[in-house]
Write a protein that holds these residues in place. Structure first.
Motif, PDB file in Angstrom:
ATOM      1  N   MET A  26      42.878  38.245  33.661  1.00  0.00           N
ATOM      2  CA  MET A  26      41.887  38.381  34.728  1.00  0.00           C
ATOM      3  C   MET A  26      41.164  37.078  35.031  1.00  0.00           C
ATOM      4  SD  MET A  26      40.016  42.082  34.343  1.00  0.00           S
ATOM      5  CE  MET A  26      39.964  42.159  32.565  1.00  0.00           C
ATOM      6  N   ARG A  27      40.828  36.298  34.003  1.00  0.00           N
ATOM      7  CA  ARG A  27      39.899  35.188  34.192  1.00  0.00           C
ATOM      8  C   ARG A  27      40.530  33.809  34.086  1.00  0.00           C
ATOM      9  NH1 ARG A  27      36.785  38.340  36.207  1.00  0.00           N
ATOM     10  NH2 ARG A  27      37.281  36.804  37.786  1.00  0.00           N
ATOM     11  N   ALA A  28      41.789  33.707  33.683  1.00  0.00           N
ATOM     12  CA  ALA A  28      42.402  32.386  33.534  1.00  0.00           C
ATOM     13  C   ALA A  28      42.490  31.637  34.858  1.00  0.00           C
ATOM     14  CB  ALA A  28      43.789  32.512  32.906  1.00  0.00           C
ATOM     15  N   ALA A  29      42.538  32.379  35.966  1.00  0.00           N
ATOM     16  CA  ALA A  29      42.674  31.730  37.270  1.00  0.00           C
ATOM     17  C   ALA A  29      41.374  31.110  37.764  1.00  0.00           C
ATOM     18  CB  ALA A  29      43.197  32.730  38.297  1.00  0.00           C
ATOM     19  N   ASP A  30      40.222  31.505  37.204  1.00  0.00           N
ATOM     20  CA  ASP A  30      38.940  30.998  37.716  1.00  0.00           C
ATOM     21  C   ASP A  30      38.869  29.465  37.695  1.00  0.00           C
ATOM     22  OD1 ASP A  30      38.457  33.672  37.864  1.00  0.00           O
ATOM     23  OD2 ASP A  30      36.637  33.663  36.663  1.00  0.00           O
ATOM     24  N   PRO A  31      39.102  28.803  36.541  1.00  0.00           N
ATOM     25  CA  PRO A  31      39.026  27.340  36.537  1.00  0.00           C
ATOM     26  C   PRO A  31      40.206  26.671  37.243  1.00  0.00           C
ATOM     27  CG  PRO A  31      38.774  28.241  34.314  1.00  0.00           C
ATOM     28  CD  PRO A  31      39.306  29.324  35.178  1.00  0.00           C
ATOM     29  N   LEU A  32      41.257  27.444  37.518  1.00  0.00           N
ATOM     30  CA  LEU A  32      42.432  26.871  38.173  1.00  0.00           C
ATOM     31  C   LEU A  32      42.253  26.719  39.682  1.00  0.00           C
ATOM     32  CD1 LEU A  32      45.309  28.880  36.400  1.00  0.00           C
ATOM     33  CD2 LEU A  32      44.613  26.517  35.948  1.00  0.00           C
ATOM     34  N   LEU A  33      41.164  27.285  40.240  1.00  0.00           N
ATOM     35  CA  LEU A  33      41.027  27.304  41.701  1.00  0.00           C
ATOM     36  C   LEU A  33      41.076  25.906  42.325  1.00  0.00           C
ATOM     37  CD1 LEU A  33      38.406  30.158  42.299  1.00  0.00           C
ATOM     38  CD2 LEU A  33      40.906  30.264  42.341  1.00  0.00           C
ATOM     39  N   ALA A 226      28.787  50.994  38.723  1.00  0.00           N
ATOM     40  CA  ALA A 226      29.886  50.140  38.255  1.00  0.00           C
ATOM     41  C   ALA A 226      30.417  49.257  39.390  1.00  0.00           C
ATOM     42  CB  ALA A 226      31.006  50.990  37.682  1.00  0.00           C
ATOM     43  N   PHE A 227      30.562  49.829  40.586  1.00  0.00           N
ATOM     44  CA  PHE A 227      31.050  49.056  41.738  1.00  0.00           C
ATOM     45  C   PHE A 227      30.099  47.901  42.052  1.00  0.00           C
ATOM     46  CE2 PHE A 227      31.110  48.147  46.271  1.00  0.00           C
ATOM     47  CZ  PHE A 227      32.468  47.936  46.510  1.00  0.00           C
ATOM     48  N   LEU A 228      28.812  48.194  42.116  1.00  0.00           N
ATOM     49  CA  LEU A 228      27.839  47.156  42.445  1.00  0.00           C
ATOM     50  C   LEU A 228      27.756  46.107  41.334  1.00  0.00           C
ATOM     51  CD1 LEU A 228      25.001  49.401  43.913  1.00  0.00           C
ATOM     52  CD2 LEU A 228      26.572  47.914  45.182  1.00  0.00           C
ATOM     53  N   GLU A 229      27.822  46.539  40.086  1.00  0.00           N
ATOM     54  CA  GLU A 229      27.788  45.604  38.964  1.00  0.00           C
ATOM     55  C   GLU A 229      28.963  44.636  39.042  1.00  0.00           C
ATOM     56  OE1 GLU A 229      27.677  46.034  34.102  1.00  0.00           O
ATOM     57  OE2 GLU A 229      29.221  47.063  35.264  1.00  0.00           O
ATOM     58  N   GLY A 230      30.166  45.157  39.281  1.00  0.00           N
ATOM     59  CA  GLY A 230      31.346  44.295  39.360  1.00  0.00           C
ATOM     60  C   GLY A 230      31.253  43.277  40.474  1.00  0.00           C
ATOM     61  N   GLY A 231      30.808  43.706  41.647  1.00  0.00           N
ATOM     62  CA  GLY A 231      30.733  42.788  42.782  1.00  0.00           C
ATOM     63  C   GLY A 231      29.649  41.745  42.632  1.00  0.00           C
ATOM     64  N   LEU A 232      28.465  42.167  42.197  1.00  0.00           N
ATOM     65  CA  LEU A 232      27.327  41.250  42.124  1.00  0.00           C
ATOM     66  C   LEU A 232      27.473  40.235  40.994  1.00  0.00           C
ATOM     67  CD1 LEU A 232      24.524  43.873  42.778  1.00  0.00           C
ATOM     68  CD2 LEU A 232      25.141  41.975  44.293  1.00  0.00           C
ATOM     69  N   LEU A 233      28.216  40.591  39.938  1.00  0.00           N
ATOM     70  CA  LEU A 233      28.424  39.627  38.857  1.00  0.00           C
ATOM     71  C   LEU A 233      29.625  38.740  39.119  1.00  0.00           C
ATOM     72  CD1 LEU A 233      27.935  38.378  36.084  1.00  0.00           C
ATOM     73  CD2 LEU A 233      29.328  40.209  35.113  1.00  0.00           C
ATOM     74  N   TYR A 234      30.797  39.345  39.316  1.00  0.00           N
ATOM     75  CA  TYR A 234      32.028  38.554  39.300  1.00  0.00           C
ATOM     76  C   TYR A 234      32.321  37.838  40.606  1.00  0.00           C
ATOM     77  CZ  TYR A 234      33.172  40.010  34.632  1.00  0.00           C
ATOM     78  OH  TYR A 234      33.137  40.195  33.269  1.00  0.00           O
ATOM     79  N   GLY A 235      31.626  38.206  41.702  1.00  0.00           N
ATOM     80  CA  GLY A 235      31.746  37.383  42.907  1.00  0.00           C
ATOM     81  C   GLY A 235      31.250  35.972  42.646  1.00  0.00           C
ATOM     82  N   CYS A 349      36.397  51.594  40.191  1.00  0.00           N
ATOM     83  CA  CYS A 349      35.207  51.200  40.950  1.00  0.00           C
ATOM     84  C   CYS A 349      34.706  49.827  40.508  1.00  0.00           C
ATOM     85  CB  CYS A 349      34.113  52.245  40.776  1.00  0.00           C
ATOM     86  SG  CYS A 349      34.420  53.776  41.668  1.00  0.00           S
ATOM     87  N   PHE A 350      34.720  49.590  39.188  1.00  0.00           N
ATOM     88  CA  PHE A 350      34.244  48.305  38.671  1.00  0.00           C
ATOM     89  C   PHE A 350      35.092  47.155  39.200  1.00  0.00           C
ATOM     90  CE2 PHE A 350      34.297  45.171  35.060  1.00  0.00           C
ATOM     91  CZ  PHE A 350      33.015  44.684  35.257  1.00  0.00           C
ATOM     92  N   PHE A 351      36.412  47.301  39.169  1.00  0.00           N
ATOM     93  CA  PHE A 351      37.270  46.192  39.586  1.00  0.00           C
ATOM     94  C   PHE A 351      37.424  46.105  41.095  1.00  0.00           C
ATOM     95  CE2 PHE A 351      38.357  46.492  35.104  1.00  0.00           C
ATOM     96  CZ  PHE A 351      38.270  45.158  34.749  1.00  0.00           C
ATOM     97  N   MET A 352      37.277  47.219  41.800  1.00  0.00           N
ATOM     98  CA  MET A 352      37.204  47.107  43.251  1.00  0.00           C
ATOM     99  C   MET A 352      35.921  46.401  43.655  1.00  0.00           C
ATOM    100  SD  MET A 352      39.970  48.110  44.495  1.00  0.00           S
ATOM    101  CE  MET A 352      39.487  48.065  46.216  1.00  0.00           C
ATOM    102  N   GLY A 353      34.864  46.621  42.882  1.00  0.00           N
ATOM    103  CA  GLY A 353      33.645  45.847  43.103  1.00  0.00           C
ATOM    104  C   GLY A 353      33.884  44.364  42.885  1.00  0.00           C
ATOM    105  N   GLN A 354      34.622  44.039  41.825  1.00  0.00           N
ATOM    106  CA  GLN A 354      34.960  42.636  41.576  1.00  0.00           C
ATOM    107  C   GLN A 354      35.720  42.044  42.750  1.00  0.00           C
ATOM    108  OE1 GLN A 354      36.652  41.243  37.939  1.00  0.00           O
ATOM    109  NE2 GLN A 354      35.733  42.860  36.715  1.00  0.00           N
ATOM    110  N   ALA A 355      36.747  42.772  43.208  1.00  0.00           N
ATOM    111  CA  ALA A 355      37.558  42.266  44.319  1.00  0.00           C
ATOM    112  C   ALA A 355      36.703  42.043  45.561  1.00  0.00           C
ATOM    113  CB  ALA A 355      38.690  43.244  44.620  1.00  0.00           C
ATOM    114  N   THR A 356      35.832  42.996  45.847  1.00  0.00           N
ATOM    115  CA  THR A 356      34.951  42.863  47.004  1.00  0.00           C
ATOM    116  C   THR A 356      34.005  41.681  46.826  1.00  0.00           C
ATOM    117  OG1 THR A 356      35.030  45.258  47.347  1.00  0.00           O
ATOM    118  CG2 THR A 356      33.247  44.051  48.430  1.00  0.00           C
ATOM    119  N   GLY A 357      33.444  41.557  45.620  1.00  0.00           N
ATOM    120  CA  GLY A 357      32.513  40.472  45.360  1.00  0.00           C
ATOM    121  C   GLY A 357      33.151  39.103  45.486  1.00  0.00           C
TER     122      GLY A 357
END
Length: 395
Positions: A26-33, A226-235, A349-357
């Motif tokens: 899930m997270r290895a791509a973050d620093p690769l951007l 869960a949806f809001l938590e995922g979006g507001l944090l991982y965005g 819901c949590f990961f759809m929140g992430q995707a949206t965020g």
């Protein structure tokens, strides 16, 4: 485990290792951007689609993984998902263009979707509710360390200009863990391999399951939170490494190491979860977790000195897992007779929140900058955590 539940001692650690692979993926791509942006000649926001498409597929596919686990056995489905994740990670490593990478990241998200929610649901099946939150916390050590290792490995690979290496590592981890899970599934006692026969069409049954869950008021609150938590944090979280790199001149490897402390904060929570739960209760964990997380995110975004991000990252992980683990524990009990579907809906819901965020943050990053994204996410998370804490106390 109680004497009445003779589950092999390696059952939960193996699930935790599968969650470790999922966290790296899930997270290895973050620093690769930044590297992917240069590699494929696209803006940073467009490169962030490698995170968005993974999260979308991960979130949507979880809606089907819960009923599959209930029907064929949760542990077996987790094992097969780990093996499929190994294959998709290998495909990611061989991608030759951004469109191809996006397509296989979509497959990777779908393949990994079952691992964490079905693991949580399986733990819910074999562990009594009173003992469940600390066991879930210990299980999540794998995901926590995976998230941290993913950011670090991605940063090291980015500095070495070798963006394919993290995907090769993920493929190897999932292959070994998947084979281990498959072998252990044959040795599980009958009560840990329960299945629920389903009559009629699979799609109609799945819709009926989620319709039943959505009809429960408490379930709706947990899912929305869960949806809001995922979006507001991982965005905003997806751009922390590039923020530290651009604002403070840190190498991407060092930025990844700083963010890795987010996972160590979660590890600290896992180790002290029993004492913290006893002292604060579920409502207190959610409230103080949100406060600590919000202050920490704002500090990362606004700190004038880069080293202030070190304690802030650690505290952000601590606060997040205080809040998130409380949500997870409630998710395992919001519909016990449909636990696989319920926990899958929660994870979806949590990961759809992430995707949206991440998608929204990718559109805004060029206009408002990373500091504003981090502060905005912090304020939103604070409001969400305080509201959920109040509802927990009332419940």
């Amino acid at each position: 485990m109680t004497p009445a539940s003779p589950v092999p001692a390696s059952a939960v650690p193996l699930l935790s290792l599968a969650a470790f692979g999922s966290g790296i993926s899930m997270r290895a791509a973050d620093p690769l951007l930044p590297l992917l942006s240069n590699e494929f000649g696209v803006p940073l926001g467009e490169a962030s689609l490698v995170i968005t498409v993974f999260s979308i597929a991960y979130g949507l596919s979880q809606l089907g993984s819960g009923p599959l686990g209930d029907r064929y056995g949760k542990y077996l489905v987790i094992a097969l998902a780990a093996l499929a994740s190994s294959a998709t990670a290998l495909l990611c490593a061989t991608a030759t263009s951004l469109p191809v990478l996006l397509a296989v990241r979509l497959l990777a998200g779908a393949a990994a979707a079952a691992i964490i929610p079905l693991s949580m649901a399986w733990i819910g099946d074999v562990i009594a509710y009173e003992q469940r939150q600390p066991v879930l916390a210990r299980f999540l050590i794998g995901q926590i360390l995976g998230v941290s290792a993913g950011v670090l490995v991605g940063g090291l690979a980015a500095d070495a200009h070798q963006w394919r290496l993290p995907f090769l590592l993920v493929a190897a981890i999932f292959l070994l863990v998947g084979l281990g899970l498959l072998g252990l599934n044959r040795r599980l006692p009958p009560h840990a391999r329960t299945v629920r026969p389903i009559a009629g069409g699979a799609v109609r049954h799945m819709l009926a399951e989620f319709g039943h869950i959505a009809a429960l008021p408490w379930a709706r609150l947990v899912l929305l939170t869960a949806f809001l938590e995922g979006g507001l944090l991982y965005g905003p979280f997806a751009f922390i490494a590039s923020h530290l790199h651009a604002r403070h001149g840190l190498s991407l490897a060092l930025a990844g190491a700083v963010i890795m402390l987010f996972g160590f904060g979660g590890f600290a929570f896992a180790m002290g979860s029993t004492a913290m739960l006893r002292r604060l209760g579920e409502g207190g964990l959610a409230r103080w977790g949100g406060i600590v997380l919000a202050l920490s995110l704002a500090a990362i975004g606004l700190a004038p000195l880069w080293w202030l991000a070190i304690p802030a990252s650690f505290c952000a992980g601590l606060g997040f897992y205080m809040l998130h683990n409380t949500l997870q524990t409630n998710a395992t009990q919001m519909a016990p007779e449909r636990r696989g579907a319920a926990v899958s809906a929660f994870a979806s819901c949590f990961f759809m929140g992430q995707a949206t965020g991440v998608g929204v943050a990718g559109l805004l990053i060029a206009q408002v900058g990373a500091p504003a994204l981090l502060v905005g996410g912090a304020l939103g998370l604070l409001a969400v955590a305080l509201h959920f804490s109040r509802r927990v106390r009332l419940k």
